[in-house]
Write a protein that holds these residues in place. Structure first.
Motif, short mmCIF file in Angstrom:
data_model
loop_
_atom_site.label_atom_id
_atom_site.label_comp_id
_atom_site.label_asym_id
_atom_site.label_seq_id
_atom_site.Cartn_x
_atom_site.Cartn_y
_atom_site.Cartn_z
N ILE A 2 0.71 -1.27 -0.38
CA ILE A 2 -0.28 -0.30 -0.27
C ILE A 2 1.00 1.50 -0.52
O ILE A 2 1.80 1.25 0.93
CB ILE A 2 -1.03 -0.15 1.17
N ARG A 3 0.13 2.56 -0.98
CA ARG A 3 1.61 3.38 -1.22
C ARG A 3 0.59 4.89 -0.40
O ARG A 3 -0.63 4.80 -0.90
CB ARG A 3 1.69 3.64 -2.08
N TYR A 4 1.29 5.61 0.40
CA TYR A 4 0.66 6.68 0.45
C TYR A 4 1.16 7.71 0.61
O TYR A 4 2.51 7.74 0.92
CB TYR A 4 0.13 6.55 2.00
N SER A 5 0.17 9.25 -0.06
CA SER A 5 1.34 9.76 -0.93
C SER A 5 1.28 11.16 -0.24
O SER A 5 0.04 11.42 0.46
CB SER A 5 0.91 9.85 -2.39
N PHE A 6 2.21 12.02 0.31
CA PHE A 6 2.04 13.32 0.95
C PHE A 6 2.75 14.78 0.43
O PHE A 6 3.37 14.71 -0.75
CB PHE A 6 3.54 13.12 1.88
N ASP A 7 2.23 15.56 0.90
CA ASP A 7 2.81 17.29 -0.22
C ASP A 7 4.12 17.03 0.32
O ASP A 7 4.91 16.54 1.17
CB ASP A 7 2.22 17.99 0.45
N PRO A 8 4.84 17.36 -0.79
CA PRO A 8 6.37 17.90 -0.60
C PRO A 8 6.75 18.83 0.22
O PRO A 8 7.54 18.28 1.80
CB PRO A 8 6.89 18.79 -1.80
N ALA A 31 -3.82 -0.80 4.61
CA ALA A 31 -2.51 -1.28 5.48
C ALA A 31 -2.81 -2.31 6.59
O ALA A 31 -3.82 -1.51 6.97
CB ALA A 31 -1.38 -0.56 5.60
N ARG A 32 -2.67 -2.91 7.14
CA ARG A 32 -2.65 -3.24 7.73
C ARG A 32 -1.58 -3.98 8.87
O ARG A 32 -0.24 -3.80 8.23
CB ARG A 32 -3.41 -5.39 8.05
N VAL A 33 -1.87 -3.66 9.94
CA VAL A 33 -0.30 -4.01 10.98
C VAL A 33 0.50 -4.77 10.17
O VAL A 33 0.46 -5.75 10.44
CB VAL A 33 -1.16 -3.84 13.21
N GLY A 34 1.58 -4.65 10.49
CA GLY A 34 2.30 -5.51 9.85
C GLY A 34 2.94 -5.27 8.87
O GLY A 34 4.02 -5.72 8.46
N ASP A 35 2.45 -5.01 8.13
CA ASP A 35 2.72 -4.81 6.25
C ASP A 35 3.57 -3.60 6.19
O ASP A 35 3.19 -2.64 7.11
CB ASP A 35 1.65 -4.14 5.54
N ARG A 36 4.71 -3.91 5.46
CA ARG A 36 5.40 -3.02 5.06
C ARG A 36 3.82 -2.01 3.92
O ARG A 36 3.76 -2.16 3.17
CB ARG A 36 5.81 -3.52 4.10
N ILE A 37 4.76 -0.29 4.22
CA ILE A 37 4.02 0.34 3.44
C ILE A 37 5.34 1.34 2.62
O ILE A 37 5.96 1.38 2.97
CB ILE A 37 3.45 1.32 4.67
N ARG A 38 4.65 1.60 1.67
CA ARG A 38 5.38 2.76 1.10
C ARG A 38 4.84 4.15 1.16
O ARG A 38 4.03 4.63 1.04
CB ARG A 38 5.21 2.49 -0.60
N LEU A 39 5.68 4.80 1.37
CA LEU A 39 5.30 6.50 1.68
C LEU A 39 6.33 7.29 0.67
O LEU A 39 7.51 7.54 0.07
CB LEU A 39 6.17 7.45 3.23
N THR A 40 5.93 8.25 -0.31
CA THR A 40 5.70 8.83 -1.10
C THR A 40 5.57 10.26 -1.44
O THR A 40 4.71 10.56 -0.08
CB THR A 40 5.33 8.28 -2.60
N ARG A 41 5.99 11.66 -2.28
CA ARG A 41 5.54 12.55 -2.25
C ARG A 41 4.78 12.05 -3.76
O ARG A 41 3.84 11.24 -4.40
CB ARG A 41 7.24 13.59 -2.54
N ILE A 42 3.82 13.22 -3.75
CA ILE A 42 2.30 13.29 -4.43
C ILE A 42 3.03 13.58 -5.50
O ILE A 42 4.33 13.84 -6.18
CB ILE A 42 1.38 14.22 -4.41
#
Length: 135
Positions: A2-8, A31-42
């Motif tokens: 799962i990927r979550y995008s963020f403002d710069p 995401a569920r607890v224990g999952d690896r997640i991807r944090l990216t810039r928008i």
């Protein structure tokens, strides 16, 4: 993953570990607890930090006060995992907002009408050596 995008403007605070959670609209596919997640810039697929592990996914209930004459809604209370949030200013800052007023204003326009609920997704702050590797 799962990927979550963020403002710069939030990226330095995520990299430093000051922001370790995000508010998202309640839906399936988080995401569920224990999952690896991807944090990216928008607009990017590159990770902000090496893929952290999701530590918690907690329901977040929002109570709005509607001013019909002004056609405006304002956030009057927040409950996270069933517990009332007492310090709304600190809560908003932990999500990357400069103030509760900005969190309130953003949510009022963020969705198709103010949301009644969402989820708070939390992750462990990155180790300093790993942040340098991702940069």
């Amino acid at each position: 993953m799962i990927r979550y995008s963020f403002d710069p403007h939030l990226i330095p605070r995520i990299q430093s570990g000051l922001i370790c959670q995000t508010f998202r609209q309640a839906q399936t596919g988080h995401a569920r607890v224990g999952d690896r997640i991807r944090l990216t810039r928008i607009g990017s697929k590159d990770p902000i930090i090496p893929d952290p592990v999701c530590l918690a996914v907690e329901m977040c209930e929002l109570v709005w006060t509607r001013d019909i004459a002004e056609n405006y809604c304002s956030l009057s209370s927040v409950r996270q995992a069933g517990m009332p949030i007492v310090h709304l200013e600190k809560f908003a800052i932990s999500l990357g907002y400069p103030s509760f007023a900005e969190f309130d204003a953003d949510l009022a326009t963020w969705f198709d009408g103010p949301p009644a609920s969402g989820v708070i997704i939390s992750w462990a702050p990155p180790a300093p050596d790993l942040v340098r590797m991702a940069a």
